[in-house]
Design an enzyme around this catalytic site. Structure first.
Site, PDB file in Angstrom:
ATOM      1  N   GLU A 284     -11.685  -2.548 -10.800  1.00 27.53           N
ATOM      2  CA  GLU A 284     -11.563  -3.898 -11.374  1.00 27.53           C
ATOM      3  C   GLU A 284     -12.505  -4.885 -10.685  1.00 27.53           C
ATOM      4  O   GLU A 284     -12.923  -5.861 -11.284  1.00 27.53           O
ATOM      5  CB  GLU A 284     -10.125  -4.413 -11.233  1.00 27.53           C
ATOM      6  CG  GLU A 284      -9.292  -4.218 -12.476  1.00 27.53           C
ATOM      7  CD  GLU A 284      -7.930  -4.901 -12.430  1.00 27.53           C
ATOM      8  OE1 GLU A 284      -7.626  -5.613 -11.463  1.00 27.53           O
ATOM      9  OE2 GLU A 284      -7.161  -4.710 -13.380  1.00 27.53           O
ATOM     10  N   HIS A 305      -9.804  23.693  -6.723  1.00 25.95           N
ATOM     11  CA  HIS A 305      -9.588  24.780  -7.676  1.00 25.95           C
ATOM     12  C   HIS A 305      -9.604  24.268  -9.108  1.00 25.95           C
ATOM     13  O   HIS A 305      -9.260  24.991 -10.036  1.00 25.95           O
ATOM     14  CB  HIS A 305      -8.268  25.481  -7.346  1.00 25.95           C
ATOM     15  CG  HIS A 305      -8.291  26.102  -5.982  1.00 25.95           C
ATOM     16  ND1 HIS A 305      -8.507  27.449  -5.766  1.00 25.95           N
ATOM     17  CD2 HIS A 305      -8.194  25.543  -4.750  1.00 25.95           C
ATOM     18  CE1 HIS A 305      -8.512  27.693  -4.461  1.00 25.95           C
ATOM     19  NE2 HIS A 305      -8.330  26.545  -3.819  1.00 25.95           N
ATOM     20  N   LYS A 419      -5.533  -5.942 -24.503  1.00 24.29           N
ATOM     21  CA  LYS A 419      -4.298  -6.709 -24.715  1.00 24.29           C
ATOM     22  C   LYS A 419      -4.356  -7.449 -26.046  1.00 24.29           C
ATOM     23  O   LYS A 419      -3.396  -7.462 -26.809  1.00 24.29           O
ATOM     24  CB  LYS A 419      -4.109  -7.733 -23.588  1.00 24.29           C
ATOM     25  CG  LYS A 419      -3.695  -7.142 -22.272  1.00 24.29           C
ATOM     26  CD  LYS A 419      -3.329  -8.271 -21.311  1.00 24.29           C
ATOM     27  CE  LYS A 419      -3.240  -7.762 -19.892  1.00 24.29           C
ATOM     28  NZ  LYS A 419      -3.222  -8.828 -18.903  1.00 24.29           N
TER      29      LYS A 419
END
Ligand code: PA5
Length: 444
Positions: A284, A305, A419
């Site tokens: 951010e 792995h 949003k």
């Protein structure tokens, strides 16, 4: 306290790379310490380990004690910066299986950090038949995910304890003066804690946002602050021997040399959520204006792995920052096996710590040979003081790094895009035009 090793970075950078970064670092350091750069309204975290509100700190400890004495579970409701720090510290200092290790102690469940009905129902099932409390954390009080979760857990508490009983079990961490949650908390008489105006969510772990859940987990918040304070004193001094400068310089020089991904690697399962916190902090803060290193994380040796192949031989985009804890909480010795079917008797009697250290060294050399520069950060112990120092180190280095990159490290304008679309598609009043446009796009 912390020790930074850049010996596996230097071979990847031109001679004199440190000198090249010095001017930028001086300026960035001044921006962070003296508020001379963009986003200076959000520098409240810089002096926080010394200047925090002592009266509130004492209230946090008292509230935590009450929660631990009257609740089998605490539901911590918040998203992004309003929960990652608390979860990171609780798990790193204890275990990624924190609740399973508590015995009769208070379990901590995190809710309101997504929109999964299954996720919420699971937490409801876990707490509905035991005594529980809620810490709702939201600066605005209108963030969709935690607001929905709070509606649900508030109703559950009121049903179980009545309105008066519920009031005694709801702790609201929010803005000091305004916002929907502040209004509700005042009206209902919840005990309140403050998200300071000048501290952004991703920098808020050492405020009540992180401290109340951490203290409710039974962890030493005094030691956490003391570690942060020591690191603050150390990093406030400008100069190329400042470890935050060195880290910021290395990652900036690597970015300039073409690296695009920074992988934070830990060797402790308990560290996994700390990496989630770190990803928000750097992602951010730096990911804007078309710039920034993409912060990724792995847990070694498990992820060797799965992601090991890519790191060793895939697109050469990345460098690694390894966080190594110098001492383990417990010791384990590898037993001898007379049959030796796995051929591992050469390790009989050796400690796991020895094996893990050799693994770290081997992995580092292999990845360096594969073209992945490696920053090694050693932390003395997985304890509260060291973790306080580590938090402050990454916060300070992040501010410096953002300024070095030429962005405002303290805003997050891009978070609004999803949003707005979500509000429009959900039919929030005022978003009618956007709703029609988006629905048209979805139909085509
Ligand atoms: O770092 C941030 O600013 C965000 O992650 C916020 O903390 C998050 O969006 C939650 O916002 P609020 O605390 O207003 O609910």
């Amino acid at each position: 306290m912390l020790h930074l090793d850049l010996s596996n970075v230097t071979p990847f950078l031109p001679t004199g790379w440190r000198t090249g970064e010095e001017k930028g670092l001086e300026k960035a350091h001044d921006h962070v310490l003296n508020g001379t750069g963009a986003g200076s309204d959000f520098l409240g975290w810089v002096r926080l380990p010394a200047d925090y509100d002592k009266e509130e700190f004492a209230r946090i400890q008292k509230a935590a004690q009450k929660i631990r004495s009257d609740s089998k579970a605490l539901v911590v409701i918040g998203i992004g910066g309003s929960y990652l720090g608390a979860r990171a510290v609780i798990e790193t200092l204890t275990s990624n299986n924190f609740n399973l290790t508590r015995g009769e102690g208070t379990a901590i469940y995190f809710a309101g950090n997504g929109l999964s009905a299954d996720g919420l129902n699971e937490v409801i099932d876990l707490v509905k038949d035991v005594d529980f409390s809620v810490n709702v954390i939201s600066k605005s009080g209108t963030t969709t995910e935690p607001a929905i979760a709070f509606r649900i857990f508030k109703a559950l508490l009121e049903e179980k304890y009545g309105k008066d009983g519920a009031r005694e079990r709801i702790y609201a961490t929010t803005d000091a003066k305004r916002g929907a949650l502040k209004g509700l908390a005042d009206k209902e008489g919840y005990q309140e804690f403050v998200v300071p105006d000048n501290v952004g969510g991703r920098y808020s772990v050492l405020t009540a946002v992180g401290l109340l859940p951490i203290a409710a987990a039974g962890l030493d918040i005094e030691a956490l602050m003391a570690g942060a304070r020591e690191e603050m004193e150390l990093l406030s001094k400008p100069g190329m021997d400042n470890p935050a400068w060195q880290y910021a310089a290395a990652r900036h020089a690597l970015y300039e040399s073409g690296k695009r991904v920074e992988i934070l690697a830990g060797y402790e399962p308990a560290f996994r959520f700390f990496a989630e916190w770190w990803k928000q902090l750097y992602g951010e803060s730096e990911g804007k204006d078309g710039k920034g290193l993409f912060p990724a994380s792995v847990e070694f040796t498990a992820d060797l792995h799965s992601m090991g192949q890519f790191i060793q031989q895939g697109e050469r985009l990345m460098f690694e920052t390894v966080v190594r804890f110098d001492t383990a909480h417990t010791q384990l010795t590898i037993p001898d096996d007379p049959e030796n079917v796995d051929g591992l008797n050469f390790l009989s009697g050796k400690s796991m710590a020895f094996v893990a250290e050799r693994a770290l060294q081997g992995v580092t050399l292999a990845h360096v040979d594969g073209g992945v520069p490696n920053i090694l950060l050693t932390v003395p112990a997985r304890d509260a003081r060291s973790l306080g120092a580590l938090i402050y180190f990454f916060e300070f280095a992040c501010g410096v790094s953002g300024y070095l990159l030429g962005v405002n490290p303290f805003d997050q304008p891009g978070v609004e895009a999803y949003k707005n679309n979500m509000y429009a598609l959900l039919g929030k009043p005022g978003y009618e035009k956007q709703k029609a446009e988006l629905e048209k796009r979805l139909e085509s």
